[in-house]
Scaffold this motif. Sequence first.
Motif, PDB file in Angstrom:
ATOM      1  N   ILE A   1       0.842  -1.201   0.000  1.00  0.00           N
ATOM      2  CA  ILE A   1       0.000   0.000   0.000  1.00  0.00           C
ATOM      3  C   ILE A   1       0.876   1.249   0.000  1.00  0.00           C
ATOM      4  O   ILE A   1       1.818   1.362   0.786  1.00  0.00           O
ATOM      5  N   ALA A   2       0.555   2.180  -0.879  1.00  0.00           N
ATOM      6  CA  ALA A   2       1.343   3.408  -0.984  1.00  0.00           C
ATOM      7  C   ALA A   2       1.250   4.217   0.310  1.00  0.00           C
ATOM      8  O   ALA A   2       0.196   4.276   0.952  1.00  0.00           O
ATOM      9  N   PRO A   3       2.341   4.854   0.691  1.00  0.00           N
ATOM     10  CA  PRO A   3       2.307   5.688   1.891  1.00  0.00           C
ATOM     11  C   PRO A   3       1.509   6.961   1.669  1.00  0.00           C
ATOM     12  O   PRO A   3       1.238   7.349   0.537  1.00  0.00           O
ATOM     13  N   ARG A   4       1.163   7.598   2.754  1.00  0.00           N
ATOM     14  CA  ARG A   4       0.481   8.888   2.717  1.00  0.00           C
ATOM     15  C   ARG A   4       1.429   9.942   3.281  1.00  0.00           C
ATOM     16  O   ARG A   4       2.536   9.637   3.714  1.00  0.00           O
ATOM     17  N   GLU A   5       0.968  11.179   3.280  1.00  0.00           N
ATOM     18  CA  GLU A   5       1.798  12.235   3.870  1.00  0.00           C
ATOM     19  C   GLU A   5       2.085  11.950   5.325  1.00  0.00           C
ATOM     20  O   GLU A   5       3.136  12.319   5.857  1.00  0.00           O
ATOM     21  N   SER A   6       1.147  11.261   5.979  1.00  0.00           N
ATOM     22  CA  SER A   6       1.309  10.935   7.399  1.00  0.00           C
ATOM     23  C   SER A   6       2.183   9.710   7.623  1.00  0.00           C
ATOM     24  O   SER A   6       2.486   9.362   8.761  1.00  0.00           O
ATOM     25  N   GLY A   7       2.585   9.039   6.532  1.00  0.00           N
ATOM     26  CA  GLY A   7       3.454   7.875   6.661  1.00  0.00           C
ATOM     27  C   GLY A   7       2.819   6.605   6.154  1.00  0.00           C
ATOM     28  O   GLY A   7       1.752   6.613   5.528  1.00  0.00           O
ATOM     29  N   ASP A   8       3.489   5.490   6.430  1.00  0.00           N
ATOM     30  CA  ASP A   8       2.985   4.191   5.996  1.00  0.00           C
ATOM     31  C   ASP A   8       1.755   3.812   6.823  1.00  0.00           C
ATOM     32  O   ASP A   8       1.808   3.837   8.063  1.00  0.00           O
ATOM     33  N   PRO A   9       0.648   3.432   6.149  1.00  0.00           N
ATOM     34  CA  PRO A   9      -0.587   3.188   6.905  1.00  0.00           C
ATOM     35  C   PRO A   9      -0.494   2.032   7.890  1.00  0.00           C
ATOM     36  O   PRO A   9      -1.045   2.118   8.994  1.00  0.00           O
ATOM     37  N   LEU A  10       0.199   0.961   7.531  1.00  0.00           N
ATOM     38  CA  LEU A  10       0.279  -0.180   8.444  1.00  0.00           C
ATOM     39  C   LEU A  10       1.163   0.139   9.643  1.00  0.00           C
ATOM     40  O   LEU A  10       0.826  -0.207  10.779  1.00  0.00           O
ATOM     41  N   ILE A  11       2.265   0.804   9.403  1.00  0.00           N
ATOM     42  CA  ILE A  11       3.128   1.195  10.522  1.00  0.00           C
ATOM     43  C   ILE A  11       2.404   2.199  11.418  1.00  0.00           C
ATOM     44  O   ILE A  11       2.532   2.157  12.649  1.00  0.00           O
ATOM     45  N   ASN A  12       1.634   3.095  10.813  1.00  0.00           N
ATOM     46  CA  ASN A  12       0.874   4.061  11.620  1.00  0.00           C
ATOM     47  C   ASN A  12      -0.089   3.357  12.566  1.00  0.00           C
ATOM     48  O   ASN A  12      -0.302   3.803  13.698  1.00  0.00           O
TER      49      ASN A  12
ATOM     50  N   SER B   1       7.466   9.889  -4.316  1.00  0.00           N
ATOM     51  CA  SER B   1       8.722   9.142  -4.198  1.00  0.00           C
ATOM     52  C   SER B   1       9.420   9.464  -2.873  1.00  0.00           C
ATOM     53  O   SER B   1      10.051   8.590  -2.264  1.00  0.00           O
ATOM     54  N   LYS B   2       9.315  10.690  -2.416  1.00  0.00           N
ATOM     55  CA  LYS B   2       9.879  11.052  -1.121  1.00  0.00           C
ATOM     56  C   LYS B   2       9.176  10.289  -0.003  1.00  0.00           C
ATOM     57  O   LYS B   2       9.810   9.810   0.950  1.00  0.00           O
ATOM     58  N   GLU B   3       7.851  10.143  -0.125  1.00  0.00           N
ATOM     59  CA  GLU B   3       7.097   9.382   0.871  1.00  0.00           C
ATOM     60  C   GLU B   3       7.494   7.911   0.846  1.00  0.00           C
ATOM     61  O   GLU B   3       7.584   7.266   1.894  1.00  0.00           O
ATOM     62  N   ARG B   4       7.741   7.381  -0.348  1.00  0.00           N
ATOM     63  CA  ARG B   4       8.189   5.988  -0.472  1.00  0.00           C
ATOM     64  C   ARG B   4       9.523   5.789   0.232  1.00  0.00           C
ATOM     65  O   ARG B   4       9.736   4.782   0.917  1.00  0.00           O
ATOM     66  N   LEU B   5      10.438   6.728   0.048  1.00  0.00           N
ATOM     67  CA  LEU B   5      11.757   6.608   0.660  1.00  0.00           C
ATOM     68  C   LEU B   5      11.647   6.617   2.178  1.00  0.00           C
ATOM     69  O   LEU B   5      12.327   5.847   2.874  1.00  0.00           O
ATOM     70  N   GLU B   6      10.782   7.458   2.697  1.00  0.00           N
ATOM     71  CA  GLU B   6      10.566   7.498   4.142  1.00  0.00           C
ATOM     72  C   GLU B   6       9.950   6.191   4.639  1.00  0.00           C
ATOM     73  O   GLU B   6      10.326   5.677   5.703  1.00  0.00           O
TER      74      GLU B   6
END
Length: 297
Positions: A72-83, A129-134
């Motif tokens: 799943i693609a991350p959001r501005e708030s970060g990775d949804p599963l990790i969140n 892409s910046k969100e992906r790297l994070e």
Amino acid sequence: MKLVIFGCGYSGMAIAKAFAAAGAHVCGTTRSAEKLDHLTAAGIEGFIFDGETLSPELAAAMRGTTHLVQSIAPRESGDPLINIAGSELATLMPELQWIGYLSTVGVYGDHQGAWVGEDTVCVPVSGRSKERLEAEQAWADTGAALGIPAAILRLSGIYGPGRNAFVNLERGTARRLIKKDQVFNRIRVEDIGGSALFLSKEKLGGIYNVTDDLPGPPQDVIVEAARLMGVEPPPEQAFETAELTPMARSFYGENKRVSNAKLKAAGFAFAFPNYPMSLAQMWQDRRWKTNTSELAK
């Protein structure tokens, strides 16, 4: 072996097929009830996941999970599963042995056609892409905290049955855009499934480029597919004057040749190392129209 794929879309289906063939019980998530039916039809135990909450049923399935793939693609708030899971992932998945995170070669940014590898400094251009790297770093940190391998699969342009130049030519949506010296890498979706299974079996973590051997101009793929179909390719269009969505135009703002040497050195053999042989195989087998549900069977 029990695999849960968060975001079981096109690539997830191929991963599901590879793991199921190896004897795994496969679960997958989707956002809609309609797509849930597609997972069931493909032999995947499906769950609804909205990216914000874990249902009791999904949480129960996670408890016996040995392998996790996050697509799943991350959001501005970060990775949804990790969140959602955060430091509780070990409690939610006490049997977890391996993590796979699907990222993109877009994290490298623009290198003006030069070769890049896993050690190349990333200079992502787009916000996504910046969100992906994070998110990559977050999953690497999670694996380290849990003491299990976390593999970051950086994928290039994905194609395969149901999603390819043949389909676009048949629909009349194929475009032969010309931008001087522009090249892209590609990856056949079945090789995504195969590489994920390989990395999990070898208990490998770290970053791996999952990409073909033949970076090249995008218009060449259209010409080759048209040749195999026996049809005329669409006329050439200058990239500079073509009408494109902002996202489509942004892809052409990044130019690089991505190396897969690390993955091959680890022992993985690509089934479809270049697009000419891959297109020929799809055309000869008449599988180019196959949809993703059939792909996972």
